[in-house]
Design a protein around this motif. Structure first.
Motif, PDB file in Angstrom:
ATOM      1  N   ALA A  43       0.833  -1.206   0.000  1.00  0.00           N
ATOM      2  CA  ALA A  43       0.000   0.000   0.000  1.00  0.00           C
ATOM      3  C   ALA A  43       0.865   1.253   0.000  1.00  0.00           C
ATOM      4  N   LEU A  44       1.956   1.232   0.760  1.00  0.00           N
ATOM      5  CA  LEU A  44       2.865   2.375   0.808  1.00  0.00           C
ATOM      6  C   LEU A  44       3.536   2.585  -0.546  1.00  0.00           C
ATOM      7  N   ARG A  45       3.932   1.503  -1.189  1.00  0.00           N
ATOM      8  CA  ARG A  45       4.522   1.611  -2.535  1.00  0.00           C
ATOM      9  C   ARG A  45       3.548   2.277  -3.506  1.00  0.00           C
ATOM     10  N   ASP A  46       2.284   1.887  -3.424  1.00  0.00           N
ATOM     11  CA  ASP A  46       1.289   2.465  -4.329  1.00  0.00           C
ATOM     12  C   ASP A  46       1.124   3.970  -4.092  1.00  0.00           C
ATOM     13  N   GLN A  47       1.291   4.405  -2.856  1.00  0.00           N
ATOM     14  CA  GLN A  47       1.213   5.834  -2.546  1.00  0.00           C
ATOM     15  C   GLN A  47       2.468   6.583  -3.012  1.00  0.00           C
ATOM     16  N   LEU A  48       3.621   5.943  -2.874  1.00  0.00           N
ATOM     17  CA  LEU A  48       4.890   6.613  -3.146  1.00  0.00           C
ATOM     18  C   LEU A  48       5.256   6.648  -4.623  1.00  0.00           C
ATOM     19  N   GLN A  49       4.851   5.638  -5.375  1.00  0.00           N
ATOM     20  CA  GLN A  49       5.317   5.522  -6.754  1.00  0.00           C
ATOM     21  C   GLN A  49       4.983   6.740  -7.620  1.00  0.00           C
ATOM     22  N   PRO A  50       3.763   7.307  -7.503  1.00  0.00           N
ATOM     23  CA  PRO A  50       3.485   8.513  -8.304  1.00  0.00           C
ATOM     24  C   PRO A  50       4.405   9.684  -7.948  1.00  0.00           C
ATOM     25  N   LEU A  51       4.761   9.839  -6.678  1.00  0.00           N
ATOM     26  CA  LEU A  51       5.669  10.912  -6.268  1.00  0.00           C
ATOM     27  C   LEU A  51       7.062  10.684  -6.840  1.00  0.00           C
ATOM     28  N   ILE A  52       7.503   9.425  -6.810  1.00  0.00           N
ATOM     29  CA  ILE A  52       8.822   9.086  -7.348  1.00  0.00           C
ATOM     30  C   ILE A  52       8.853   9.304  -8.854  1.00  0.00           C
ATOM     31  N   ASP A  53       7.780   8.894  -9.529  1.00  0.00           N
ATOM     32  CA  ASP A  53       7.717   9.071 -10.987  1.00  0.00           C
ATOM     33  C   ASP A  53       7.746  10.551 -11.352  1.00  0.00           C
ATOM     34  N   GLU A  54       7.018  11.357 -10.585  1.00  0.00           N
ATOM     35  CA  GLU A  54       6.967  12.788 -10.876  1.00  0.00           C
ATOM     36  C   GLU A  54       8.332  13.450 -10.654  1.00  0.00           C
ATOM     37  N   ALA A  55       9.016  13.051  -9.592  1.00  0.00           N
ATOM     38  CA  ALA A  55      10.332  13.637  -9.301  1.00  0.00           C
ATOM     39  C   ALA A  55      11.411  13.083 -10.220  1.00  0.00           C
ATOM     40  N   GLY A  56      11.188  11.889 -10.726  1.00  0.00           N
ATOM     41  CA  GLY A  56      12.189  11.209 -11.544  1.00  0.00           C
ATOM     42  C   GLY A  56      12.971  10.229 -10.691  1.00  0.00           C
ATOM     43  N   HIS A  57      12.819   8.943 -10.991  1.00  0.00           N
ATOM     44  CA  HIS A  57      13.466   7.907 -10.188  1.00  0.00           C
ATOM     45  C   HIS A  57      14.966   8.157 -10.069  1.00  0.00           C
ATOM     46  N   GLY A  58      15.582   8.631 -11.131  1.00  0.00           N
ATOM     47  CA  GLY A  58      17.023   8.869 -11.119  1.00  0.00           C
ATOM     48  C   GLY A  58      17.453  10.036 -10.255  1.00  0.00           C
ATOM     49  N   ASN A  59      16.505  10.889  -9.884  1.00  0.00           N
ATOM     50  CA  ASN A  59      16.824  12.020  -9.011  1.00  0.00           C
ATOM     51  C   ASN A  59      16.790  11.655  -7.533  1.00  0.00           C
ATOM     52  N   ILE A  60      16.174  10.511  -7.197  1.00  0.00           N
ATOM     53  CA  ILE A  60      16.045  10.103  -5.801  1.00  0.00           C
ATOM     54  C   ILE A  60      17.323   9.371  -5.377  1.00  0.00           C
ATOM     55  N   THR A  61      18.074   9.991  -4.497  1.00  0.00           N
ATOM     56  CA  THR A  61      19.327   9.388  -4.028  1.00  0.00           C
ATOM     57  C   THR A  61      19.064   8.173  -3.162  1.00  0.00           C
ATOM     58  N   GLY A  62      18.029   8.232  -2.348  1.00  0.00           N
ATOM     59  CA  GLY A  62      17.718   7.117  -1.477  1.00  0.00           C
ATOM     60  C   GLY A  62      16.507   7.407  -0.619  1.00  0.00           C
ATOM     61  N   VAL A  63      16.175   6.445   0.232  1.00  0.00           N
ATOM     62  CA  VAL A  63      15.004   6.517   1.097  1.00  0.00           C
ATOM     63  C   VAL A  63      15.469   6.421   2.550  1.00  0.00           C
ATOM     64  N   GLY A  64      15.024   7.370   3.369  1.00  0.00           N
ATOM     65  CA  GLY A  64      15.280   7.312   4.805  1.00  0.00           C
ATOM     66  C   GLY A  64      13.985   7.041   5.537  1.00  0.00           C
ATOM     67  N   ILE A  65      14.037   6.153   6.527  1.00  0.00           N
ATOM     68  CA  ILE A  65      12.828   5.730   7.236  1.00  0.00           C
ATOM     69  C   ILE A  65      13.043   5.869   8.735  1.00  0.00           C
ATOM     70  N   GLY A  66      12.131   6.573   9.383  1.00  0.00           N
ATOM     71  CA  GLY A  66      12.114   6.629  10.842  1.00  0.00           C
ATOM     72  C   GLY A  66      10.943   5.817  11.348  1.00  0.00           C
ATOM     73  N   ALA A  67      11.206   4.923  12.306  1.00  0.00           N
ATOM     74  CA  ALA A  67      10.146   4.035  12.789  1.00  0.00           C
ATOM     75  C   ALA A  67      10.385   3.660  14.239  1.00  0.00           C
ATOM     76  N   PRO A  68       9.321   3.377  14.982  1.00  0.00           N
ATOM     77  CA  PRO A  68       9.506   2.906  16.361  1.00  0.00           C
ATOM     78  C   PRO A  68      10.325   1.620  16.385  1.00  0.00           C
ATOM     79  N   ASN A  69      11.290   1.539  17.301  1.00  0.00           N
ATOM     80  CA  ASN A  69      12.129   0.348  17.447  1.00  0.00           C
ATOM     81  C   ASN A  69      12.889  -0.001  16.168  1.00  0.00           C
ATOM     82  N   GLY A  70      13.163   1.012  15.330  1.00  0.00           N
ATOM     83  CA  GLY A  70      13.934   0.784  14.119  1.00  0.00           C
ATOM     84  C   GLY A  70      15.418   0.609  14.443  1.00  0.00           C
ATOM     85  N   ASN A  71      16.042  -0.369  13.813  1.00  0.00           N
ATOM     86  CA  ASN A  71      17.458  -0.661  14.057  1.00  0.00           C
ATOM     87  C   ASN A  71      18.277  -0.256  12.839  1.00  0.00           C
TER      88      ASN A  71
END
Length: 313
Positions: free
Chosen positions: A47-75
């Motif tokens: 579900a998250l991928r389906d939400q994010l993919q249009p944003l990534i496509d609009e920005a250009g996949h090649g322009n996205i250096t990476g993904v940072g994720i903050g989460a409870p109990n994230g290691n």
């Protein structure tokens, strides 16, 4: 020519926020979706991928250096969420790996407070600081420790959990299973618990009594601003416990500043003045009058996204 952009994702117990951020800390586009309502972590990631993919496509996949994720109990070391009590899925979830496979982008994950700390270093009040502690005063109490310019993760990725220092021996039961943790007294939830206990035990005349069934930390803040003696005493009590604990923290990393973020921190000097006073009164002499109290410079609404995106840089 590519524009270096980062995708920041903040996973909360109720909602997930995300946004595409440039190197200057400007959010190009953002959105949100419910964290709940997905039977499995795999369904959530899809579900998250389906939400994010249009944003990534609009920005250009090649322009996205990476993904940072903050989460409870994230290691940070493993990219996993481990036994997060306020997320709907149990056990250990290899979320960074799952999102990497879903988005075909490098993904870095850490806990939400550490992400906020990195965001403060890159975009906020901690720019140029090498030694500080970020204290997030929300539903719980989170923290991030920076020493010698580096975030302290410890050998297993779980260092710097200020909220789970024992502040009151044999005190309130915490969600972690221990008693007396700092967050059970000095978070937004903690100050409300104190208020409810006192209202049940005492007969003070206070505007908060009429709200006892649905009390919030914001109501306590408003009452204190109006001079309500009961509410002011609540901030004094909360500040005493927080200040005494921060005096102990000083001897571990000797930070130049404590930076405060979150809903309860918006009370400003109502909380910080007693906290500072009790900290200094309990401080080892060599540390007295050396540490600054600073409110976060990140905007509340976007801080989680900015913090997560800063992991990429």
């Amino acid at each position: 020519m590519t524009r270096p952009l980062a995708l920041g994702i903040d996973i909360g117990g109720t909602n997930t926020k995300y946004g595409i951020v440039n190197r200057r800390g400007e959010i190009v586009t953002k959105g949100s979706m419910p964290t709940t309502g997905h039977a499995t972590a795999h369904e959530y990631v899809n579900a998250l991928r389906d939400q994010l993919q249009p944003l990534i496509d609009e920005a250009g996949h090649g322009n996205i250096t990476g993904v940072g994720i903050g989460a409870p109990n994230g290691n940070f070391f493993t990219g996993e969420i481990a036994f997060a009590p306020n997320l709907p899925w149990r056990g250990v979830i290899p979320l960074a790996k799952m999102l990497n496979e879903a988005l075909h982008l490098p993904c870095t994950l850490t806990n939400d407070a550490n992400a906020a700390t990195i965001g403060e270093m890159m975009y906020g009040a901690a720019k140029g600081m090498n030694d500080f502690v970020l204290v997030t005063l929300g539903t719980g109490l989170g923290s991030g420790f920076v020493a010698n310019g580096k975030l302290i993760y410890g050998h297993d990725g779980f260092a710097g959990e200020l909220g789970h220092l024992i502040a009151v021996r044999d005190g309130r039961m915490c969600g972690c299973g221990r008693r007396g943790c700092l967050e059970t007294y000095c978070s937004a939830t903690g100050i409300v618990l104190t208020a409810k206990e006192w209202l049940a035990q005492r007969n003070d005349a206070t505007v908060l009594r009429e709200h006892a069934g649905h009390l919030t930390s914001h109501m306590i803040h408003e009452a204190a601003e109006q001079g309500d003696a009961f509410a002011l005493e609540l901030f004094e009590f909360t500040g005493k416990i927080l200040g005494q604990t921060l005096a102990d923290v000083m001897v571990i990393t000797s930070p130049e500043a404590f930076i405060f973020f979150g809903g309860l921190a918006r009370a400003g000097e109502l909380l910080l003045a007693p906290t500072r006073r009790h900290m200094e009164n309990n401080m080892l002499n060599v540390f007295k009058n050396k540490v600054a109290f600073i409110l976060s410079a990140l905007p509340d609404a976007d801080a989680a996204i900015l913090g997560a995106s800063a992991l990429v840089w």
